[in-house]
Design a protein around this motif. Structure first.
Motif, PDB file in Angstrom:
ATOM      1  N   GLN A   1     -13.629 -40.907  -1.540  1.00 12.74           N
ATOM      2  CA  GLN A   1     -13.394 -39.474  -1.580  1.00 12.74           C
ATOM      3  C   GLN A   1     -14.468 -38.704  -0.825  1.00 12.74           C
ATOM      4  OE1 GLN A   1     -10.832 -37.532  -2.932  1.00 12.74           O
ATOM      5  NE2 GLN A   1      -9.809 -39.522  -2.968  1.00 12.74           N
ATOM      6  N   MET A   2     -15.703 -39.130  -0.956  1.00 10.89           N
ATOM      7  CA  MET A   2     -16.784 -38.458  -0.243  1.00 10.89           C
ATOM      8  C   MET A   2     -16.621 -38.649   1.260  1.00 10.89           C
ATOM      9  SD  MET A   2     -19.259 -36.518  -1.099  1.00 10.89           S
ATOM     10  CE  MET A   2     -20.343 -35.579  -0.020  1.00 10.89           C
ATOM     11  N   LYS A   3     -16.196 -39.809   1.644  1.00 14.09           N
ATOM     12  CA  LYS A   3     -15.960 -40.082   3.059  1.00 14.09           C
ATOM     13  C   LYS A   3     -14.866 -39.173   3.598  1.00 14.09           C
ATOM     14  CE  LYS A   3     -14.790 -43.818   6.276  1.00 14.09           C
ATOM     15  NZ  LYS A   3     -14.414 -45.253   6.398  1.00 14.09           N
ATOM     16  N   SER A   4     -13.799 -39.020   2.841  1.00 13.20           N
ATOM     17  CA  SER A   4     -12.697 -38.149   3.258  1.00 13.20           C
ATOM     18  C   SER A   4     -13.149 -36.697   3.342  1.00 13.20           C
ATOM     19  CB  SER A   4     -11.523 -38.264   2.272  1.00 13.20           C
ATOM     20  OG  SER A   4     -10.991 -39.566   2.283  1.00 13.20           O
ATOM     21  N   LEU A   5     -13.958 -36.281   2.361  1.00 15.25           N
ATOM     22  CA  LEU A   5     -14.473 -34.915   2.365  1.00 15.25           C
ATOM     23  C   LEU A   5     -15.318 -34.662   3.603  1.00 15.25           C
ATOM     24  CD1 LEU A   5     -15.047 -32.186   0.986  1.00 15.25           C
ATOM     25  CD2 LEU A   5     -16.921 -33.292  -0.241  1.00 15.25           C
ATOM     26  N   LYS A   6     -16.205 -35.578   3.924  1.00 17.14           N
ATOM     27  CA  LYS A   6     -17.086 -35.419   5.090  1.00 17.14           C
ATOM     28  C   LYS A   6     -16.271 -35.402   6.384  1.00 17.14           C
ATOM     29  CE  LYS A   6     -20.857 -35.187   5.385  1.00 17.14           C
ATOM     30  NZ  LYS A   6     -21.872 -36.261   5.457  1.00 17.14           N
ATOM     31  N   GLU A   7     -15.277 -36.279   6.475  1.00 23.25           N
ATOM     32  CA  GLU A   7     -14.448 -36.316   7.678  1.00 23.25           C
ATOM     33  C   GLU A   7     -13.705 -34.998   7.865  1.00 23.25           C
ATOM     34  OE1 GLU A   7     -11.964 -39.687   7.126  1.00 23.25           O
ATOM     35  OE2 GLU A   7     -13.469 -41.140   7.817  1.00 23.25           O
ATOM     36  N   SER A   8     -13.226 -34.426   6.754  1.00 22.34           N
ATOM     37  CA  SER A   8     -12.524 -33.149   6.822  1.00 22.34           C
ATOM     38  C   SER A   8     -13.452 -32.018   7.239  1.00 22.34           C
ATOM     39  CB  SER A   8     -11.901 -32.835   5.455  1.00 22.34           C
ATOM     40  OG  SER A   8     -11.303 -31.559   5.453  1.00 22.34           O
ATOM     41  N   ILE A   9     -14.637 -31.995   6.667  1.00 20.75           N
ATOM     42  CA  ILE A   9     -15.604 -30.938   6.967  1.00 20.75           C
ATOM     43  C   ILE A   9     -16.108 -31.043   8.395  1.00 20.75           C
ATOM     44  CG2 ILE A   9     -17.942 -30.136   6.445  1.00 20.75           C
ATOM     45  CD1 ILE A   9     -17.343 -30.837   3.505  1.00 20.75           C
ATOM     46  N   ASN A  10     -16.334 -32.243   8.869  1.00 23.61           N
ATOM     47  CA  ASN A  10     -16.933 -32.445  10.183  1.00 23.61           C
ATOM     48  C   ASN A  10     -15.993 -32.125  11.345  1.00 23.61           C
ATOM     49  OD1 ASN A  10     -19.391 -33.210   9.108  1.00 23.61           O
ATOM     50  ND2 ASN A  10     -18.902 -35.391   9.118  1.00 23.61           N
ATOM     51  N   THR A  11     -14.734 -31.877  11.047  1.00 20.15           N
ATOM     52  CA  THR A  11     -13.787 -31.525  12.114  1.00 20.15           C
ATOM     53  C   THR A  11     -13.956 -30.074  12.545  1.00 20.15           C
ATOM     54  OG1 THR A  11     -12.079 -30.932  10.495  1.00 20.15           O
ATOM     55  CG2 THR A  11     -12.067 -33.204  11.336  1.00 20.15           C
ATOM     56  N   ASN A  12     -14.726 -29.306  11.795  1.00 21.42           N
ATOM     57  CA  ASN A  12     -14.896 -27.890  12.093  1.00 21.42           C
ATOM     58  C   ASN A  12     -16.364 -27.513  11.901  1.00 21.42           C
ATOM     59  OD1 ASN A  12     -15.095 -24.943  11.309  1.00 21.42           O
ATOM     60  ND2 ASN A  12     -12.937 -25.027  11.929  1.00 21.42           N
ATOM     61  N   ALA A  13     -16.994 -27.017  12.959  1.00 20.40           N
ATOM     62  CA  ALA A  13     -18.432 -26.710  12.911  1.00 20.40           C
ATOM     63  C   ALA A  13     -18.746 -25.637  11.870  1.00 20.40           C
ATOM     64  CB  ALA A  13     -18.909 -26.260  14.295  1.00 20.40           C
ATOM     65  N   ASP A  14     -17.870 -24.641  11.759  1.00 17.71           N
ATOM     66  CA  ASP A  14     -18.101 -23.578  10.779  1.00 17.71           C
ATOM     67  C   ASP A  14     -18.049 -24.121   9.353  1.00 17.71           C
ATOM     68  OD1 ASP A  14     -18.418 -21.676  12.731  1.00 17.71           O
ATOM     69  OD2 ASP A  14     -16.333 -20.993  12.668  1.00 17.71           O
ATOM     70  N   ASN A  15     -17.058 -24.961   9.093  1.00 14.31           N
ATOM     71  CA  ASN A  15     -16.933 -25.549   7.755  1.00 14.31           C
ATOM     72  C   ASN A  15     -18.131 -26.436   7.428  1.00 14.31           C
ATOM     73  OD1 ASN A  15     -14.525 -24.293   7.245  1.00 14.31           O
ATOM     74  ND2 ASN A  15     -13.260 -26.051   7.812  1.00 14.31           N
ATOM     75  N   LYS A  16     -18.595 -27.166   8.430  1.00 12.85           N
ATOM     76  CA  LYS A  16     -19.741 -28.038   8.221  1.00 12.85           C
ATOM     77  C   LYS A  16     -20.970 -27.213   7.842  1.00 12.85           C
ATOM     78  CE  LYS A  16     -22.527 -31.611  10.441  1.00 12.85           C
ATOM     79  NZ  LYS A  16     -22.761 -32.421  11.666  1.00 12.85           N
ATOM     80  N   LYS A  17     -21.183 -26.100   8.550  1.00 18.27           N
ATOM     81  CA  LYS A  17     -22.340 -25.251   8.253  1.00 18.27           C
ATOM     82  C   LYS A  17     -22.210 -24.612   6.866  1.00 18.27           C
ATOM     83  CE  LYS A  17     -25.337 -21.678  10.154  1.00 18.27           C
ATOM     84  NZ  LYS A  17     -25.593 -21.093   8.821  1.00 18.27           N
ATOM     85  N   LYS A  18     -21.000 -24.149   6.527  1.00 12.96           N
ATOM     86  CA  LYS A  18     -20.787 -23.556   5.207  1.00 12.96           C
ATOM     87  C   LYS A  18     -21.068 -24.573   4.105  1.00 12.96           C
ATOM     88  CE  LYS A  18     -17.318 -20.162   6.665  1.00 12.96           C
ATOM     89  NZ  LYS A  18     -15.880 -19.785   6.600  1.00 12.96           N
ATOM     90  N   PHE A  19     -20.626 -25.796   4.331  1.00 10.97           N
ATOM     91  CA  PHE A  19     -20.859 -26.859   3.360  1.00 10.97           C
ATOM     92  C   PHE A  19     -22.353 -27.102   3.177  1.00 10.97           C
ATOM     93  CE2 PHE A  19     -21.435 -31.531   2.737  1.00 10.97           C
ATOM     94  CZ  PHE A  19     -20.932 -31.608   1.449  1.00 10.97           C
ATOM     95  N   GLU A  20     -23.062 -27.201   4.292  1.00  8.68           N
ATOM     96  CA  GLU A  20     -24.501 -27.452   4.235  1.00  8.68           C
ATOM     97  C   GLU A  20     -25.240 -26.274   3.587  1.00  8.68           C
ATOM     98  OE1 GLU A  20     -25.342 -28.174   8.313  1.00  8.68           O
ATOM     99  OE2 GLU A  20     -24.710 -30.287   8.255  1.00  8.68           O
ATOM    100  N   ASP A  21     -24.817 -25.059   3.927  1.00 13.53           N
ATOM    101  CA  ASP A  21     -25.443 -23.874   3.333  1.00 13.53           C
ATOM    102  C   ASP A  21     -25.202 -23.806   1.836  1.00 13.53           C
ATOM    103  OD1 ASP A  21     -26.369 -23.127   5.805  1.00 13.53           O
ATOM    104  OD2 ASP A  21     -24.818 -21.605   6.164  1.00 13.53           O
ATOM    105  N   MET A  22     -24.013 -24.214   1.418  1.00 15.01           N
ATOM    106  CA  MET A  22     -23.685 -24.178   0.005  1.00 15.01           C
ATOM    107  C   MET A  22     -24.539 -25.177  -0.768  1.00 15.01           C
ATOM    108  SD  MET A  22     -19.937 -24.535  -1.807  1.00 15.01           S
ATOM    109  CE  MET A  22     -19.275 -23.332  -0.665  1.00 15.01           C
ATOM    110  N   LEU A  23     -24.729 -26.351  -0.205  1.00  9.88           N
ATOM    111  CA  LEU A  23     -25.575 -27.347  -0.857  1.00  9.88           C
ATOM    112  C   LEU A  23     -27.012 -26.830  -0.993  1.00  9.88           C
ATOM    113  CD1 LEU A  23     -24.466 -30.754   0.741  1.00  9.88           C
ATOM    114  CD2 LEU A  23     -23.711 -29.708  -1.399  1.00  9.88           C
TER     115      LEU A  23
END
Length: 360
Positions: free
Chosen positions: A116-138
């Motif tokens: 599940q974590m792998k799927s989540l990361k793959e989904s997030i990494n397809t979009n730079a904005d989503n990746k940054k939002k994810f990292e900022d949220m953490l």
């Protein structure tokens, strides 16, 4: 205006929050390493039979918990002065309860959470904005990807444990008991068409007497039973502004939000049959039930399971947990102000429920 079953609806709302709160809380609790294993650091904030909880563990749990519950309702819970203590109780409860998970359960949970974590990361990494939002949220929550994976790992582990604790034969036994007490125990959703002949308008001004309302309702009933068009008659006669322009329909609605007489008619009426006038505090309703959710065991098995799980945890929290916790040392905190109603996004399905008809 409070509708006559507001107390029951309020209880269901609290119960729903309780189930969500228990479920969310237990997921991370067992995923953290036991303090007694020497894996955690930070000030010890609680001691219980079998282990300790550090401030770092609790904060990681709170952060992961919030990550999966970004909603105004969570903010309201979080603003409570007892929130952190309540969450600590939950954390301890589920560490204690899941300490004995089998190796098979742990192995399966490890694999599922990793996937599940792998799927989540793959989904997030397809979009730079989503990746940054994810990292900022953490960063904002002061948690790591590992905390999230642990959260998911325990979700799978606990789900497996509960499935084994409540096998189908126990669920069927509970289902049979509930159905014997109430043959419609698990019917909670229906699609209903109705035409309201009200006694008062939305401002509380008298529209007609009960006798006049009943006579008008019978007039509508006769037209419907003479093959009249329900939607057209609803538009012409209904005093319910929330449904009259929608064919008088409440689609797949929660029947427990309705006043008792309307709810009971929604349960009892044969499908697609025009009712006699149904009297409620608002006037007379002519109703037609188009659909009700299934009451068969296989279709409601998950609801039976939820009921048993809730009872199990409620009983444990009330009777067992106080004797398991030996010490709590949480720092006093000023609660965060709860979000105002204006800050919360409006939630509406566009329908005015029967209890709301004369309350605006």
């Amino acid at each position: 205006m409070l509708h006559s079953n507001s107390k029951r609806r309020g209880f269901r709302w609290i119960k729903g929050l309780m189930i969500a709160f228990l479920t969310v809380s237990l997921l991370t609790a067992c995923g953290q390493k036991q303090a007694s294993e020497g894996q955690a650091s930070g000030k010890v904030v609680a001691t219980y039979k079998g282990g300790q909880v550090t401030e770092d563990q609790l904060n990681a749990f709170l952060g992961a918990n919030k990550f999966f519950n970004m909603s105004p309702y969570y903010g309201m819970l979080e603003s409570s002065p007892t929130f952190k203590k309540d969450m600590l109780d939950q954390y301890i409860a589920f560490q204690y309860l899941t300490a004995g998970a089998s190796d098979e359960i742990k192995k399966n949970a490890d694999q599922k959470s990793e996937d599940q974590m792998k799927s989540l990361k793959e989904s997030i990494n397809t979009n730079a904005d989503n990746k940054k939002k994810f990292e900022d949220m953490l960063k904002e929550l002061k948690i790591t990807e590992k905390d999230l994976q642990e959260y998911m790992r325990v979700r799978f582990a606990l789900s497996d444990m509960l499935d084994r604790k409540f096998p189908d034969d126990k669920l069927k036994e509970q289902y049979d008991k509930d159905i014997q007490a109430d043959k419609q125990a698990y019917v909670d959703t229906a699609t209903v068409d109705h035409i309201l002949i009200a006694l008062k308008d939305q401002n509380g001004k008298d529209l007609r007497t009960k006798e006049q309302a009943l006579a008008r309702a019978k007039e509508v009933e006769a037209k419907l039973k003479n093959n009249g068009d329900f939607a057209a008659l609803a538009k012409e006669y209904s005093d319910d502004p929330g449904s009259k322009d929608n064919g008088g329909q409440y689609k797949e609605a929660n029947i427990d939000s309705w006043v008792p007489e309307f709810r009971q008619a929604a349960l009892d009426l044969p499908l697609n049959q025009i009712s006699d006038p149904v009297e409620t505090q608002f006037g007379y309703h002519i109703m037609k039930v188009e659909w009700r959710n299934s009451n068969k065991f296989e279709d409601v098995k998950s609801k039976v399971r939820d009921k048993l799980v809730q009872a199990y945890f409620s009983d444990f929290m009330q009777k067992d947990l106080p004797g398991i916790i030996t010490k709590v040392d949480l720092p006093a905190e000023t609660p965060t102000p709860a979000p105002s109603a204006a800050d919360a996004p409006a939630k509406s399905d566009g329908q005015v429920k029967p209890q709301e008809t004369a309350s605006k």
